[in-house]
Design a protein around this motif. Sequence first.
Motif, PDB file in Angstrom:
ATOM      1  N   SER A   1     -32.409  95.277  17.150  1.00 37.11           N
ATOM      2  CA  SER A   1     -31.265  95.300  18.084  1.00 37.11           C
ATOM      3  C   SER A   1     -32.214  95.291  19.516  1.00 37.11           C
ATOM      4  O   SER A   1     -31.629  94.491  20.277  1.00 37.11           O
ATOM      5  CB  SER A   1     -30.326  96.426  18.029  1.00 37.11           C
ATOM      6  N   ALA A   2     -33.225  96.054  19.772  1.00 32.23           N
ATOM      7  CA  ALA A   2     -33.762  96.409  20.995  1.00 32.23           C
ATOM      8  C   ALA A   2     -34.577  94.919  21.301  1.00 32.23           C
ATOM      9  O   ALA A   2     -34.539  94.298  22.476  1.00 32.23           O
ATOM     10  CB  ALA A   2     -34.900  97.473  20.554  1.00 32.23           C
TER      11      ALA A   2
ATOM     12  N   ASP B   1     -31.902  92.272  22.125  1.00 35.85           N
ATOM     13  CA  ASP B   1     -31.471  92.509  23.648  1.00 35.85           C
ATOM     14  C   ASP B   1     -32.670  92.049  24.480  1.00 35.85           C
ATOM     15  O   ASP B   1     -32.253  91.747  25.592  1.00 35.85           O
ATOM     16  CB  ASP B   1     -31.172  93.979  23.720  1.00 35.85           C
TER      17      ASP B   1
ATOM     18  N   ARG C   1     -30.288  96.569  29.286  1.00 35.26           N
ATOM     19  CA  ARG C   1     -30.623  96.738  28.036  1.00 35.26           C
ATOM     20  C   ARG C   1     -31.854  97.320  27.605  1.00 35.26           C
ATOM     21  O   ARG C   1     -31.714  98.069  26.732  1.00 35.26           O
ATOM     22  CB  ARG C   1     -30.515  95.225  27.420  1.00 35.26           C
ATOM     23  N   ASP C   2     -32.921  96.872  28.337  1.00 35.52           N
ATOM     24  CA  ASP C   2     -34.345  97.076  27.901  1.00 35.52           C
ATOM     25  C   ASP C   2     -34.395  98.620  28.248  1.00 35.52           C
ATOM     26  O   ASP C   2     -35.202  99.304  27.438  1.00 35.52           O
ATOM     27  CB  ASP C   2     -35.197  96.483  28.671  1.00 35.52           C
TER      28      ASP C   2
ATOM     29  N   ARG D   1     -31.920 101.034  28.536  1.00 38.54           N
ATOM     30  CA  ARG D   1     -31.241 101.915  27.656  1.00 38.54           C
ATOM     31  C   ARG D   1     -31.847 101.968  25.940  1.00 38.54           C
ATOM     32  O   ARG D   1     -32.042 102.995  25.424  1.00 38.54           O
ATOM     33  CB  ARG D   1     -29.921 101.222  27.325  1.00 38.54           C
ATOM     34  N   ASN D   2     -32.744 100.760  25.690  1.00 33.09           N
ATOM     35  CA  ASN D   2     -33.217 100.841  24.253  1.00 33.09           C
ATOM     36  C   ASN D   2     -34.560 101.398  24.511  1.00 33.09           C
ATOM     37  O   ASN D   2     -35.090 101.559  23.446  1.00 33.09           O
ATOM     38  CB  ASN D   2     -33.313  99.400  23.853  1.00 33.09           C
TER      39      ASN D   2
ATOM     40  N   SER E   1     -35.887 102.664  15.961  1.00 44.01           N
ATOM     41  CA  SER E   1     -36.475 101.505  15.231  1.00 44.01           C
ATOM     42  C   SER E   1     -36.861 101.792  13.851  1.00 44.01           C
ATOM     43  O   SER E   1     -36.840 101.052  13.089  1.00 44.01           O
ATOM     44  CB  SER E   1     -37.909 101.416  16.239  1.00 44.01           C
TER      45      SER E   1
END
Length: 428
Positions: A43-44, A47, A193-194, A196-197, A209
């Motif tokens: 997901s990361a 994103d 997004r980055d 938050r991830n 991860s």
Amino acid sequence: MKISDALELISPRLPTGTLRQRRLRACHTVKDLRTAARSLLPSAVFDYVDGGADQELSLETNTSAFERYRYLPQVLRDVGSPDTSGNFLGRPAALPLGFAPTGYTRMMHPEGEPAAARAAAEHRIPYVLSTMASTSLEDLAAAPGADAADRWFQLYVWKDRELTRGMVSRAQSNGYRVLEVAVDTAVSGKRLRDVRNGLTIPPALTLGSLLDIASRPNYWMGMLRGEKLEFANVRSDEPGGHTIEGISDQFDPTVNWEDLARIRDTWNGSLVLKGPLGPEDAMRAQALGVDGVHLSNHGGRQLDRTVAPVDLVAPVRAAVGDSFGIFVDSGVRHGSDIATAIALGADACFVGRPYLWALVAGGEEGVGHLVRMLTEEFTRTMQLLGVGSVQELRARGPELLHCHEPAVMRTDRPGQERKSPRWMSLNN
């Protein structure tokens, strides 16, 4: 109908080909490729490719800006053999399409930049390598198949001017034909997004991860089998290499037109300015000896709320004349988007995210699948518009293209009615 007749209509076929081939056969649009990529990436990482800056308003409006335009085709014209060839600063291409620079491409797929460049070479379109690439200038130039591509290099002018000059020299000596100077990175955009991830390069083995490993084992196996993931054009001897934050700290907010003039004096090939450039900046670049502009808001990843680049094409073309190169990216998702940009006055379009999604879905084969898809869409659009060549499409664009604009902005007042849209011809 008799049962026997119905049974004759049933012809079950077992799936053929590899899993990759079957996946690509199921992808009929760029949206399909995005969906496939989302199913394969952590997901990361997805994103990182998919996201934009701040509220992601530019990310959204980049695509919707193309959707505002409507066609008025001209019929009963011979379009039996349309000429889809484009021209990139004096070099012909099979399609008015190129691959825009993208960073850390091997984080999306181990085949990375060389696979995209080989697909570009096979389909005779340009490929732009990023300063932030995970394959170096030298390695891409030496990669079998990729060396035949029309290779461009996107340059960030960094605080370390010696490092910047070194990259210009390396691009020159390794056969890169065009230098693109990115001018929209005085500072790095904030991609929430980055943040938050907690994305790192390479992806760190955090609790999140580790959970991704269970759901995306093929991705992680590919990463483990591939080469070390790093910022290949600025390799570091320090343990752990460069971080995203460390690299972003090299962006220089003092870069100005004098820096561009020095690059023009140094670089012997074609020079392009890349960013959200309006008519005045485009004319100033033209006066400095720049050969073209690449209209882009970084795919919505730098300054949010910028004008959609496709809406800059017509005013910039009016300002710089017919012979100056104009390219556009950010929001191109269909062959008809390419047609729209050319009808507005662009020479060609570039895509970024779409070829990354294609790379994830099918490696080099997936990138080729994307080009064939866009070629088919663009060709069909030309034929249905009644134009036989890219040159004719650009010349007759104002007759063929109309802009559908709302007469009033959206309102949140309860009970207030919206006015009906109006149609505006580009000739008006």
